[in-house]
Scaffold this motif. Structure first.
Motif, PDB file in Angstrom:
ATOM      1  N   GLU A 163     -28.861 -25.086 -26.449  1.00 31.66           N
ATOM      2  CA  GLU A 163     -27.607 -25.734 -26.067  1.00 31.66           C
ATOM      3  C   GLU A 163     -27.675 -26.328 -24.671  1.00 31.66           C
ATOM      4  O   GLU A 163     -26.981 -27.314 -24.378  1.00 31.66           O
ATOM      5  CB  GLU A 163     -26.445 -24.733 -26.151  1.00 31.66           C
ATOM      6  CG  GLU A 163     -26.061 -24.327 -27.557  1.00 31.66           C
ATOM      7  CD  GLU A 163     -27.012 -23.301 -28.166  1.00 31.66           C
ATOM      8  OE1 GLU A 163     -26.901 -23.050 -29.381  1.00 31.66           O
ATOM      9  OE2 GLU A 163     -27.870 -22.754 -27.439  1.00 31.66           O
ATOM     10  N   LYS A 164     -28.517 -25.759 -23.811  1.00 35.62           N
ATOM     11  CA  LYS A 164     -28.677 -26.294 -22.460  1.00 35.62           C
ATOM     12  C   LYS A 164     -29.787 -27.342 -22.397  1.00 35.62           C
ATOM     13  O   LYS A 164     -29.625 -28.400 -21.774  1.00 35.62           O
ATOM     14  CB  LYS A 164     -29.001 -25.161 -21.478  1.00 35.62           C
ATOM     15  CG  LYS A 164     -29.283 -25.656 -20.063  1.00 35.62           C
ATOM     16  CD  LYS A 164     -29.734 -24.530 -19.151  1.00 35.62           C
ATOM     17  CE  LYS A 164     -30.092 -25.075 -17.766  1.00 35.62           C
ATOM     18  NZ  LYS A 164     -30.602 -24.008 -16.876  1.00 35.62           N
ATOM     19  N   PRO A 167     -29.656 -31.177 -24.827  1.00 40.13           N
ATOM     20  CA  PRO A 167     -28.922 -32.324 -24.295  1.00 40.13           C
ATOM     21  C   PRO A 167     -29.669 -33.048 -23.178  1.00 40.13           C
ATOM     22  O   PRO A 167     -29.562 -34.274 -23.049  1.00 40.13           O
ATOM     23  CB  PRO A 167     -27.618 -31.704 -23.781  1.00 40.13           C
ATOM     24  CG  PRO A 167     -27.413 -30.507 -24.655  1.00 40.13           C
ATOM     25  CD  PRO A 167     -28.812 -29.957 -24.858  1.00 40.13           C
ATOM     26  N   HIS A 170     -32.188 -35.186 -24.908  1.00 39.89           N
ATOM     27  CA  HIS A 170     -31.563 -36.329 -25.575  1.00 39.89           C
ATOM     28  C   HIS A 170     -31.141 -37.416 -24.590  1.00 39.89           C
ATOM     29  O   HIS A 170     -31.146 -38.604 -24.936  1.00 39.89           O
ATOM     30  CB  HIS A 170     -30.387 -35.868 -26.420  1.00 39.89           C
ATOM     31  CG  HIS A 170     -30.809 -35.294 -27.737  1.00 39.89           C
ATOM     32  ND1 HIS A 170     -31.408 -36.048 -28.713  1.00 39.89           N
ATOM     33  CD2 HIS A 170     -30.755 -34.032 -28.212  1.00 39.89           C
ATOM     34  CE1 HIS A 170     -31.692 -35.276 -29.756  1.00 39.89           C
ATOM     35  NE2 HIS A 170     -31.313 -34.048 -29.476  1.00 39.89           N
ATOM     36  N   LYS A 171     -30.787 -37.045 -23.379  1.00 39.25           N
ATOM     37  CA  LYS A 171     -30.498 -38.054 -22.358  1.00 39.25           C
ATOM     38  C   LYS A 171     -31.738 -38.913 -22.114  1.00 39.25           C
ATOM     39  O   LYS A 171     -31.652 -40.137 -21.977  1.00 39.25           O
ATOM     40  CB  LYS A 171     -30.075 -37.383 -21.056  1.00 39.25           C
ATOM     41  CG  LYS A 171     -28.689 -36.776 -21.069  1.00 39.25           C
ATOM     42  CD  LYS A 171     -28.369 -36.146 -19.718  1.00 39.25           C
ATOM     43  CE  LYS A 171     -26.982 -35.504 -19.713  1.00 39.25           C
ATOM     44  NZ  LYS A 171     -26.679 -34.864 -18.405  1.00 39.25           N
ATOM     45  N   ASP A 211     -24.657 -30.008 -35.973  1.00 41.08           N
ATOM     46  CA  ASP A 211     -24.524 -30.667 -34.671  1.00 41.08           C
ATOM     47  C   ASP A 211     -23.634 -29.840 -33.742  1.00 41.08           C
ATOM     48  O   ASP A 211     -22.469 -30.142 -33.534  1.00 41.08           O
ATOM     49  CB  ASP A 211     -23.956 -32.069 -34.844  1.00 41.08           C
ATOM     50  CG  ASP A 211     -23.961 -32.837 -33.539  1.00 41.08           C
ATOM     51  OD1 ASP A 211     -24.882 -32.630 -32.740  1.00 41.08           O
ATOM     52  OD2 ASP A 211     -23.025 -33.623 -33.323  1.00 41.08           O
ATOM     53  N   VAL A 213     -24.608 -28.982 -30.498  1.00 37.43           N
ATOM     54  CA  VAL A 213     -24.875 -29.216 -29.076  1.00 37.43           C
ATOM     55  C   VAL A 213     -24.984 -30.703 -28.775  1.00 37.43           C
ATOM     56  O   VAL A 213     -25.724 -31.110 -27.898  1.00 37.43           O
ATOM     57  CB  VAL A 213     -26.160 -28.493 -28.609  1.00 37.43           C
ATOM     58  CG1 VAL A 213     -25.940 -27.003 -28.540  1.00 37.43           C
ATOM     59  CG2 VAL A 213     -27.329 -28.822 -29.524  1.00 37.43           C
ATOM     60  N   ALA A 214     -24.221 -31.512 -29.500  1.00 36.01           N
ATOM     61  CA  ALA A 214     -24.210 -32.958 -29.276  1.00 36.01           C
ATOM     62  C   ALA A 214     -25.620 -33.517 -29.309  1.00 36.01           C
ATOM     63  O   ALA A 214     -26.099 -34.132 -28.366  1.00 36.01           O
ATOM     64  CB  ALA A 214     -23.533 -33.277 -27.943  1.00 36.01           C
ATOM     65  N   TRP A 215     -26.315 -33.315 -30.424  1.00 38.51           N
ATOM     66  CA  TRP A 215     -27.705 -33.722 -30.545  1.00 38.51           C
ATOM     67  C   TRP A 215     -27.881 -35.201 -30.848  1.00 38.51           C
ATOM     68  O   TRP A 215     -28.944 -35.642 -31.205  1.00 38.51           O
ATOM     69  CB  TRP A 215     -28.403 -32.906 -31.632  1.00 38.51           C
ATOM     70  CG  TRP A 215     -28.632 -31.489 -31.222  1.00 38.51           C
ATOM     71  CD1 TRP A 215     -28.257 -30.914 -30.063  1.00 38.51           C
ATOM     72  CD2 TRP A 215     -29.282 -30.468 -31.978  1.00 38.51           C
ATOM     73  NE1 TRP A 215     -28.623 -29.602 -30.033  1.00 38.51           N
ATOM     74  CE2 TRP A 215     -29.258 -29.301 -31.207  1.00 38.51           C
ATOM     75  CE3 TRP A 215     -29.876 -30.432 -33.235  1.00 38.51           C
ATOM     76  CZ2 TRP A 215     -29.818 -28.112 -31.635  1.00 38.51           C
ATOM     77  CZ3 TRP A 215     -30.428 -29.241 -33.659  1.00 38.51           C
ATOM     78  CH2 TRP A 215     -30.403 -28.091 -32.871  1.00 38.51           C
ATOM     79  N   GLY A 216     -26.837 -35.981 -30.785  1.00 38.90           N
ATOM     80  CA  GLY A 216     -27.020 -37.411 -31.003  1.00 38.90           C
ATOM     81  C   GLY A 216     -26.383 -37.887 -32.290  1.00 38.90           C
ATOM     82  O   GLY A 216     -25.329 -37.395 -32.694  1.00 38.90           O
TER      83      GLY A 216
END
Length: 327
Positions: A163-164, A167, A170-171, A211, A213-216
């Motif tokens: 979770e840390k 992201p 992915h940035k 989804d 952890v905002a994986w895209g």
């Protein structure tokens, strides 16, 4: 030459792992690292860099994250493929990690090595400051130095959750889609090589997961009514993974190769066997090769006295490279 699948006893000088016991708390109310998991010495300490070798890439930024970028000598005049390189705990500023990235660049990949531990470096590493853990150090200053370091590493590891970390990755990937669109298009997607801690992240990127952890980009599983995301890589190659769980294999879609170490406490046989069975039953293209007589962490550039380990290191790189190139 180290022969995969053939069992021999690893040299104690290089193969013996020192695994921190997170249950052995020295401060009341501390937090064990990821339900009892920890790292061995080859995950948190670099081997000596081979004489005369140094890195040739550069530190830059993608998506606001520090990255090490290594490019083929003739890029962009000659088409390249984009390779995401995910390290063990020693991270971005490890010379050995950078040299390993350069090896892939020399084989035609444009390599991006992100700082997965942004603003939270491994205790004892190049950019670590004791001020961050000053209160903890004060509490344990009367303890043995090695015990203190082990505790700090254990607490650091507890913070490095998917979770840390994901992201942050992915940035970098989103920014790379603009910066290096040519390399991604040329390869038909993003390739990934992961070592130790980075091995687990590679496996997660290779799968379609809930989804959380905002994986895209999201997709919807209409039958289950669950929003999912991934996979985010075209193919992955993993060397001596750590902290992998049975659940991590679920939803894997991208072809994946594993370089394993015999009797590896950090990637137990039962997890490896479960993973191989699950991937095969799910019709996911995969490859598992086990090396004997080598330590966990042997796949990353580093000096060893044992010639057999050096040969195995070169062979493991060739196998990972061949897997990535063939996909």
């Amino acid at each position: 030459m180290a022969d995969p699948e053939v069992a021999t006893k690893a040299p104690e000088s290089d193969a013996t792992e020192k695994v921190v016991n997170p249950s052995a708390s020295i401060i009341p109310e501390d937090t064990p690292a990821q339900s009892g998991a920890s790292l061995g010495e080859h995950c948190v300490t670099d081997r000596p860099t081979p004489s005369g070798q140094g890195s040739s890439g550069e530190i830059s930024q993608l998506g606001g994250v520090d990255v090490y970028i290594s490019k083929p000598a003739d890029y962009p005049h000659t088409p390249s493929k984009l390779l995401l390189f995910l390290t063990g705990a020693t991270g971005l500023h490890s010379t050995n990690n950078q040299i390993q990235a350069d090896k892939y660049a020399k084989e035609g990949f444009l390599v991006i090595l992100p700082d997965m531990f942004s603003n939270d470096p491994l205790p004892g590493s190049a950019t670590y400051s004791e001020e961050k853990d000053a209160s903890v150090i004060e509490q344990i200053k009367m303890r043995a130095a090695e015990t203190a370091k082990s505790f700090l590493i254990d607490m650091w590891l507890a913070r490095q959750t998917p979770e840390k970390v994901l992201p942050i990755i992915h940035k970098v990937l989103e920014a790379a889609k603009d910066e290096f669109a040519d390399a991604i298009a040329n390869g038909g997607g993003i390739y990934c090589a992961g070592y130790c801690f980075g091995g687990r992240m590679t496996l997660l990127l290779a799968g379609e997961k809930p989804d959380t952890v905002a994986w895209g980009q999201q997709t919807t599983d209409e039958e289950a009514g669950v929003v999912k995301a991934g996979p985010f890589i075209k193919a992955g190659a993993i060397a001596h993974a750590t902290l992998v769980t049975r659940e991590d294999f679920e939803g894997t879609k991208a072809p994946i190769a594993f370089i394993c170490v015999e009797n590896d406490q950090l990637f137990a046989d039962e997890i490896r066997e479960h993973g191989e069975k699950h991937l095969m039953e799910s019709n996911v293209e995969c490859e598992f090769k086990t090396y004997s007589g080598v330590p966990h962490g042997f796949g990353i550039v580093g000096e060893y006295e044992d010639v057999k380990i050096k040969v195995a290191q070169a062979k493991a790189f060739d196998q990972m490279l061949a897997w990535l190139k063939s996909h």
